[in-house]
Design a protein around this motif. Structure first.
Motif, short mmCIF file in Angstrom:
data_model
loop_
_atom_site.label_atom_id
_atom_site.label_comp_id
_atom_site.label_asym_id
_atom_site.label_seq_id
_atom_site.Cartn_x
_atom_site.Cartn_y
_atom_site.Cartn_z
N ASP A 26 -0.45 7.35 6.77
CA ASP A 26 -1.84 7.81 6.70
C ASP A 26 -2.22 8.42 8.04
N PRO A 27 -2.78 9.65 8.02
CA PRO A 27 -3.16 10.27 9.30
C PRO A 27 -4.10 9.38 10.12
N LEU A 28 -4.90 8.58 9.43
CA LEU A 28 -5.82 7.69 10.15
C LEU A 28 -5.07 6.68 11.01
N LEU A 29 -3.84 6.37 10.63
CA LEU A 29 -3.06 5.38 11.36
C LEU A 29 -2.09 6.03 12.34
N GLY A 30 -2.24 7.35 12.55
CA GLY A 30 -1.44 8.00 13.57
C GLY A 30 -0.41 8.97 13.05
N GLY A 31 -0.24 9.05 11.74
CA GLY A 31 0.72 10.02 11.23
C GLY A 31 1.24 9.65 9.86
N THR A 32 2.09 10.52 9.33
CA THR A 32 2.64 10.31 7.99
C THR A 32 4.16 10.42 8.00
N GLY A 33 4.77 10.15 9.15
CA GLY A 33 6.23 10.28 9.27
C GLY A 33 6.99 9.32 8.38
N GLY A 34 6.33 8.26 7.91
CA GLY A 34 7.01 7.31 7.04
C GLY A 34 6.92 7.68 5.56
N THR A 35 6.00 8.57 5.24
CA THR A 35 5.76 8.89 3.82
C THR A 35 7.00 9.41 3.10
N PRO A 36 7.82 10.31 3.74
CA PRO A 36 8.99 10.83 3.00
C PRO A 36 9.92 9.74 2.48
N MET A 37 9.99 8.59 3.19
CA MET A 37 10.86 7.52 2.70
C MET A 37 10.36 6.98 1.36
N PHE A 38 9.05 6.78 1.26
CA PHE A 38 8.52 6.19 0.04
C PHE A 38 8.48 7.20 -1.11
N THR A 39 8.25 8.47 -0.76
CA THR A 39 8.31 9.51 -1.78
C THR A 39 9.73 9.62 -2.34
N VAL A 68 0.84 -1.20 0.00
CA VAL A 68 0.00 0.00 0.00
C VAL A 68 0.88 1.25 0.00
N ALA A 69 1.92 1.23 0.83
CA ALA A 69 2.82 2.39 0.91
C ALA A 69 3.52 2.64 -0.43
N LEU A 70 3.98 1.56 -1.07
CA LEU A 70 4.68 1.70 -2.35
C LEU A 70 3.74 2.16 -3.45
N GLU A 71 2.52 1.60 -3.44
CA GLU A 71 1.57 2.00 -4.49
C GLU A 71 1.21 3.48 -4.35
N ALA A 72 1.06 3.94 -3.11
CA ALA A 72 0.72 5.35 -2.89
C ALA A 72 1.82 6.26 -3.43
N ALA A 73 3.08 5.83 -3.28
CA ALA A 73 4.20 6.67 -3.71
C ALA A 73 4.49 6.53 -5.20
N LEU A 74 4.39 5.31 -5.73
CA LEU A 74 4.80 5.04 -7.11
C LEU A 74 3.67 5.23 -8.11
N GLY A 75 2.45 5.12 -7.62
CA GLY A 75 1.30 5.22 -8.53
C GLY A 75 0.93 3.91 -9.19
N THR A 76 1.76 2.89 -9.00
CA THR A 76 1.42 1.56 -9.52
C THR A 76 1.64 0.53 -8.42
N ALA A 77 0.85 -0.53 -8.45
CA ALA A 77 0.97 -1.57 -7.42
C ALA A 77 2.25 -2.38 -7.65
N PRO A 78 2.97 -2.71 -6.60
CA PRO A 78 4.17 -3.54 -6.76
C PRO A 78 3.81 -4.98 -7.10
N LEU A 79 4.75 -5.68 -7.72
CA LEU A 79 4.60 -7.12 -7.91
C LEU A 79 4.74 -7.79 -6.56
N MET A 80 3.89 -8.77 -6.27
CA MET A 80 4.05 -9.56 -5.05
C MET A 80 4.74 -10.86 -5.49
N VAL A 81 5.97 -11.07 -5.05
CA VAL A 81 6.78 -12.18 -5.56
C VAL A 81 6.95 -13.23 -4.46
N TRP A 82 6.51 -14.44 -4.74
CA TRP A 82 6.56 -15.54 -3.78
C TRP A 82 8.01 -16.02 -3.60
#
Lengths: 230, 80
Positions: free
Chosen positions: A209-222, A19-33
């Protein structure tokens, strides 16, 4: 531009990081088993938190020997950014991409709370959105987060500026009291020599996400999105 | 053949689990315990009958998976 999230039996933060990567990249990541052996055309790899293989033998030890990890190591060698969070950090140390090892917390207790981190490196694909000396508050949730290495390796990590984050007080002071798990030199996140592999125990993907308590992690994904787009 | 592998923490590596066990032993009234270090013991059944080859193979297993040599030592015994 595409990202991949490696999924092991027992991973449990793989959806969060997706979810974090998709929000930053605009595309969903591959989920690789973990049993897959190909990682075609990937610009960014995330190794998620969880309890891969039930933490049997040592945390991350089994996952580090999964077929897909050979591809992850090979991509890392070509400079592709690889981010390991929590169990992902343990996997990256076990497979040799990062120095050191994560041992049982000094308190022997599972630690689940917000911690303050001082940013020690700003000029990487992961931390370009922060400034050196910034204090960010991010949750940890782990039993084996006690970073350890021999004194020679610690010296080389420090000399090469490979520490990305340290546990600190809210004002940025690095102290024993602020260390949640006994980690050597309060190390919360460490880079490889080239700066394209980061392992960290705290969970930035839980704070986008503010709903989850904050956005301090967002700058890493951006920052990661900007780095791989560049 | 059977291989017995002892995996122990290197000297100088803190062992909070060993300390907790030590503390519990004292709580149970066992005096005279100076120190406790916790490790792992792994038994492996092997086919083949060459002890030297078995020892080499199990040592490689230790290097690649069974032990993390950053913090652990290992010792291999082979029972014929």
């Amino acid at each position: 531009m595409s990202a991949a999230v490696i999924v092991f039996p027992g991973s449990n933060c793989d959806r969060d990081i997706a979810v974090a990567l998709e929000a930053a990249l605009g595309t969903a990541p591959l989920m690789v088993w973990h049993g897959d052996s190909a990682l075609p055309g990937v610009d960014l790899i995330a190794v998620p938190g969880g309890f891969s293989y039930g933490d049997y033998l040592r945390s991350g030890a089994m996952a580090a020997n999964s077929p897909i990890m050979r591809e992850v190591v090979s991509h890392a060698g070509r400079g592709v950014p690889v981010l390991g969070i929590c169990n992902g950090f343990q996997v990256l140390t076990e497979c040799g991409l990062l120095p050191g090892v994560l041992m049982r917390n000094a308190s022997l207790k599972f630690v689940c709370r917000d911690v303050d981190l001082r940013v020690e490196r700003g000029n990487t694909a992961f931390t370009g959105g922060y400034k050196v000396g910034d204090v960010i508050r991010i949750p940890v949730a782990h039993h084996d987060g006690n970073y350890f290495t021999d004194p020679d390796t610690l010296k080389s990590i420090e000399d090469n500026d490979q520490v990305a984050f340290r546990y600190c007080e809210p004002d940025g002071t690095v102290s024993d009291a602020a260390n949640p798990n006994g980690s050597l030199a309060n190390i919360a996140g460490v880079l490889n020599g080239n700066g394209n592999v980061l392992g960290m125990m705290p969970h930035p993907e839980r704070l986008i996400d503010p709903l989850l308590g904050g956005t301090g992690g967002t700058p890493m994904f951006t920052a990661l999105a900007e780095a791989v787009a560049a | 053949m059977k291989a017995r592998v002892h995996i122990t923490l290197k000297n100088g590596v803190l062992d909070p689990q060993g300390k907790a066990i030590h503390h519990s032993l004292e709580g149970l009234g066992f005096d005279g315990v100076d120190d406790v270090r916790q490790g792992k013991f792994i038994e492996i059944e092997l086919s083949g009958n060459d002890p030297d080859a078995a020892r080499a193979s199990v040592s490689e297993m230790c290097e690649k998976l069974l032990a993390n040599t950053v913090i652990e030592n290992y010792a291999v015994e082979i029972d014929d």
